[in-house]
Motif scaffolding. Structure first.
Motif, PDB file in Angstrom:
ATOM      1  N   ASP A   1       1.067  -1.237   0.008  1.00  0.00           N
ATOM      2  CA  ASP A   1       0.086  -0.150   0.007  1.00  0.00           C
ATOM      3  C   ASP A   1       0.896   1.173  -0.011  1.00  0.00           C
ATOM      4  O   ASP A   1       1.555   1.488   1.146  1.00  0.00           O
ATOM      5  CB  ASP A   1      -0.809   0.101   1.272  1.00  0.00           C
ATOM      6  CG  ASP A   1      -1.728   1.046   1.357  1.00  0.00           C
ATOM      7  OD1 ASP A   1      -1.664   2.081   0.395  1.00  0.00           O
ATOM      8  OD2 ASP A   1      -2.585   1.186   2.131  1.00  0.00           O
ATOM      9  N   PRO A   2       1.072   1.990  -1.180  1.00  0.00           N
ATOM     10  CA  PRO A   2       1.884   3.268  -1.173  1.00  0.00           C
ATOM     11  C   PRO A   2       1.500   4.308  -0.087  1.00  0.00           C
ATOM     12  O   PRO A   2       2.407   5.136   0.057  1.00  0.00           O
ATOM     13  CB  PRO A   2       1.701   3.510  -2.699  1.00  0.00           C
ATOM     14  CG  PRO A   2       0.358   3.184  -2.928  1.00  0.00           C
ATOM     15  CD  PRO A   2       0.199   2.000  -2.291  1.00  0.00           C
ATOM     16  N   ALA A   3       0.313   3.917   0.400  1.00  0.00           N
ATOM     17  CA  ALA A   3      -0.218   5.264   1.278  1.00  0.00           C
ATOM     18  C   ALA A   3       0.287   4.890   2.660  1.00  0.00           C
ATOM     19  O   ALA A   3       0.153   5.568   3.536  1.00  0.00           O
ATOM     20  CB  ALA A   3      -1.589   5.601   1.148  1.00  0.00           C
ATOM     21  N   ARG A   4       0.741   3.650   2.907  1.00  0.00           N
ATOM     22  CA  ARG A   4       1.246   3.289   4.095  1.00  0.00           C
ATOM     23  C   ARG A   4       2.647   3.247   4.375  1.00  0.00           C
ATOM     24  O   ARG A   4       3.231   2.828   3.758  1.00  0.00           O
ATOM     25  CB  ARG A   4       0.695   1.887   4.440  1.00  0.00           C
ATOM     26  CG  ARG A   4       0.798   1.167   5.787  1.00  0.00           C
ATOM     27  CD  ARG A   4       0.401  -0.198   5.932  1.00  0.00           C
ATOM     28  NE  ARG A   4       1.082  -1.040   5.034  1.00  0.00           N
ATOM     29  CZ  ARG A   4       0.504  -1.880   4.116  1.00  0.00           C
ATOM     30  NH1 ARG A   4      -0.604  -2.252   3.960  1.00  0.00           N
ATOM     31  NH2 ARG A   4       1.531  -2.810   3.432  1.00  0.00           N
TER      32      ARG A   4
ATOM     33  N   GLY B   1      13.710  10.141   3.346  1.00  0.00           N
ATOM     34  CA  GLY B   1      12.729   9.912   2.314  1.00  0.00           C
ATOM     35  C   GLY B   1      11.949   8.610   2.465  1.00  0.00           C
ATOM     36  O   GLY B   1      12.434   7.753   3.268  1.00  0.00           O
ATOM     37  N   VAL B   2      11.178   8.316   1.457  1.00  0.00           N
ATOM     38  CA  VAL B   2      10.366   6.936   1.334  1.00  0.00           C
ATOM     39  C   VAL B   2      11.025   6.269   0.334  1.00  0.00           C
ATOM     40  O   VAL B   2      11.280   6.722  -0.805  1.00  0.00           O
ATOM     41  CB  VAL B   2       9.019   7.589   1.380  1.00  0.00           C
ATOM     42  CG1 VAL B   2       8.241   5.908   1.274  1.00  0.00           C
ATOM     43  CG2 VAL B   2       8.358   8.125   2.462  1.00  0.00           C
TER      44      VAL B   2
ATOM     45  N   GLN C   1       7.167  -3.253   0.365  1.00  0.00           N
ATOM     46  CA  GLN C   1       6.668  -2.643   1.559  1.00  0.00           C
ATOM     47  C   GLN C   1       7.607  -1.022   1.352  1.00  0.00           C
ATOM     48  O   GLN C   1       8.534  -1.019   0.660  1.00  0.00           O
ATOM     49  CB  GLN C   1       7.109  -2.975   3.023  1.00  0.00           C
ATOM     50  CG  GLN C   1       6.364  -4.092   3.471  1.00  0.00           C
ATOM     51  CD  GLN C   1       6.711  -4.716   4.724  1.00  0.00           C
ATOM     52  OE1 GLN C   1       7.857  -4.432   5.424  1.00  0.00           O
ATOM     53  NE2 GLN C   1       5.752  -5.105   5.528  1.00  0.00           N
ATOM     54  N   THR C   2       6.959   0.108   2.361  1.00  0.00           N
ATOM     55  CA  THR C   2       7.606   1.096   2.129  1.00  0.00           C
ATOM     56  C   THR C   2       8.594   1.265   3.491  1.00  0.00           C
ATOM     57  O   THR C   2       8.329   0.706   4.333  1.00  0.00           O
ATOM     58  CB  THR C   2       6.622   2.182   2.209  1.00  0.00           C
ATOM     59  OG1 THR C   2       5.884   2.287   3.382  1.00  0.00           O
ATOM     60  CG2 THR C   2       5.717   2.397   0.916  1.00  0.00           C
TER      61      THR C   2
END
Length: 532
Positions: free
Chosen positions: A432-435, A507-508, A525-526
């Motif tokens: 999930d790129p928003a997580r 950063g991510v 995962q991020t």
């Protein structure tokens, strides 16, 4: 992922053409099916048209008339090289469809600059890479699916500098960018002055389309120059770049659906530098340096050079502190290995991908033929190497520990299942790129344990931005810890423990399985590195 408006401007859609070649098929039935597929792929161009008409039509459509390319056994051809000048490597990369001749088969697939591999980029530590990325692919035919781990929008792209210790933010090595068709985008990546020197690479990393694009051949090498400059046996050796890929395509010679990639037996044949079984020439006693990049979209390869040892001097762009003699080299997708080869007596030697079980059989077969002939050369292998460039991470440095679990689900009839019946997870979750899955303080030194609970497949763990030092595998400590950016984690409870310094960049960025079918279906995962 959001559309990146940076430097967006419309560009025309132009089809380019190129010719390449590749490997041997297993069995006559496979050969016949490929010939049929090639005929279908050519039908639209060649039916009801004479050569003169085709040439005229090609010029009006922006295409270059093709010339026949031998299927195999041609001298190894290395990609075009683009070098930095006055501290900057400034170039364009155009993403477009192109015709390619590979192993006697005519394909129509996505490419960089109309070739596969794309151009080799050569630069030095402290220099800046500036790219104008032109996405000249056609508009997407689909929208964003409800489950973003269903492959989608195959013509969106971006750029990843694999293995580089650089910023993951802004217009640098930012894989969260979305580069839509019909626009151009600026990329600017500056290497630290103390960056490790060695073999790196670039490829798309847009979630939903990266697998389709990489399997089409959208890959290229980056050489950060200057390693082993004080080792005369290495500087005297002829350098060769070998980009390994798996060739896959549908009945029309294209890669347009995920079903073309997901079956474990999808690979048609293997290739080096877009050629099927090329010839590598050497003289008796000659030492060559082979920069080997496994740019395959899915599978490990167990490399074997008939009657020769392989002498490793670097892995994943990081110098080893001692030469490592090998009978065979296991190299996973995403990994690189720099090896020295000392030619034996005159003759022809097979360079093959040998059988290997990674939960399913890795693709096997000929990669190249090494032809040794001519006047002997008395060259030597180095007895010693300089100290490795990165200091070992000590127990006393560790500031935190964490565990990451790779897992998957599959239908009971695994081999017969459709890809939508499978699921790939990290810590029980799909991407999930928003997580934000992991938050790490800048300057932290951490020890991570990666566990693979999947019963059926090995996985290839890769993390962006910071390399890591593997200290143990399956509970056994390595006599010499090994620096990597990608590592195989064996199935059925396999475990890898590594340590990493999270230095220089906030950063991510991503961690994921570099078997790209698995990444595309959720095994990512991020990681956010933040400054307290």
């Amino acid at each position: 992922m959001q559309h990146d408006p940076n430097d967006g401007s419309s560009v025309s859609f132009v089809t380019s053409t190129t010719g390449l070649s590749r490997r041997q098929f297993l069995g006559a039935a496979g050969t016949l099916s490929l010939i049929a597929g090639a005929a279908n792929a050519q039908h639209a161009v060649h039916n009801h048209a004479g050569a003169a008409h085709i040439a005229d039509m090609s010029s009006t459509m922006g295409m270059v008339p093709e010339t026949p390319v031998p299927a195999m056994d041609q001298p190894l051809v290395e990609p075009e090289v683009r070098r930095s000048v006055n501290g900057v490597l400034s170039t364009t990369l155009r993403c477009s469809y192109a015709y390619r001749q590979i192993g006697g088969v005519r394909l129509y697939v996505r490419s960089y600059e109309g070739t596969s591999p794309g151009p080799t980029l050569r630069m030095k530590p402290g220099e800046t890479l500036r790219i104008k990325m032109i996405n000249d692919l056609p508009p997407n035919r689909d929208g964003l699916p409800a489950d973003i781990s269903h492959p989608h929008q195959f013509n969106n792209t971006n750029f990843h500098f694999h293995g580089a210790h650089v910023s993951p933010s802004g217009i640098a090595d930012n894989v969260m960018r979305s580069m839509a068709p019909g626009h151009s985008y600026n990329i600017e990546i500056t290497l630290p002055a103390d960056h490790t020197r060695g073999t790196y690479w670039y490829h798309p990393h847009h979630h939903g389309s990266a697998d389709i694009q990489m399997s089409s051949g959208m890959v290229g090498a980056v050489i950060i120059e200057g390693d082993f400059a004080d080792v005369p046996e290495i500087t005297a050796a002829r350098e060769r770049l070998l980009v390994l890929t798996q060739v896959v395509f549908d009945a029309n010679g294209m890669v347009e659906n995920f079903e073309t990639l997901f079956p474990e037996t999808a690979t048609r044949f293997l290739a080096i530098n877009g050629q099927r079984r090329p010839v590598i020439e050497m003289r008796p006693g000659e030492v060559q340096r082979w920069r080997i990049l496994n740019a395959a979209y899915q599978d490990d390869m167990l490399l074997d050079l008939e009657k020769h040892d392989l002498h490793a001097i670097a892995y994943d762009g990081i110098q080893l502190g001692a030469v490592q003699p090998l009978k065979q080299l296991l190299i996973a997708p995403g990994q690189r290995a720099d090896i020295l080869v000392k030619a034996g007596g005159p003759g022809t030697y097979a360079f093959n991908a040998a059988p290997f079980d990674q939960g399913h059989p890795s693709p096997v077969g000929p990669l190249a033929r090494v032809v040794v002939s001519g006047v002997p050369m008395e060259m030597k292998l180095p007895r010693a190497l300089p100290p490795a460039p990165l200091a070992t991470i000590k127990d006393t440095e560790i500031t935190n520990r964490r565990k990451v679990v790779l897992s998957a689900t599959a239908p009971e009839a695994d081999a017969a299942g459709h890809w939508q019946e499978f699921g790939f997870f990290i810590d029980g979750k799909k991407f999930d790129p928003a997580r934000i899955d992991h938050r790490v303080k800048l300057g932290a030194v951490e020890e991570w344990t990666i566990v693979n609970t999947h019963e059926h497949d090995d996985h290839v763990f890769h993390i962006h931005t910071n390399p890591f030092q593997v200290v143990s595998v399956n509970g056994k400590a390595l006599a010499t810890p090994e620096w990597r950016d990608s590592v195989i984690v064996e199935r059925k409870g396999g475990e890898v423990v590594f340590r990493s310094r999270f230095l220089d960049f906030t950063g991510v960025f991503m961690l994921h399985c570099h078997m790209m079918n698995h990444e595309e279906m959720g095994m990512m995962q991020t990681v956010e590195v933040y400054k307290p």
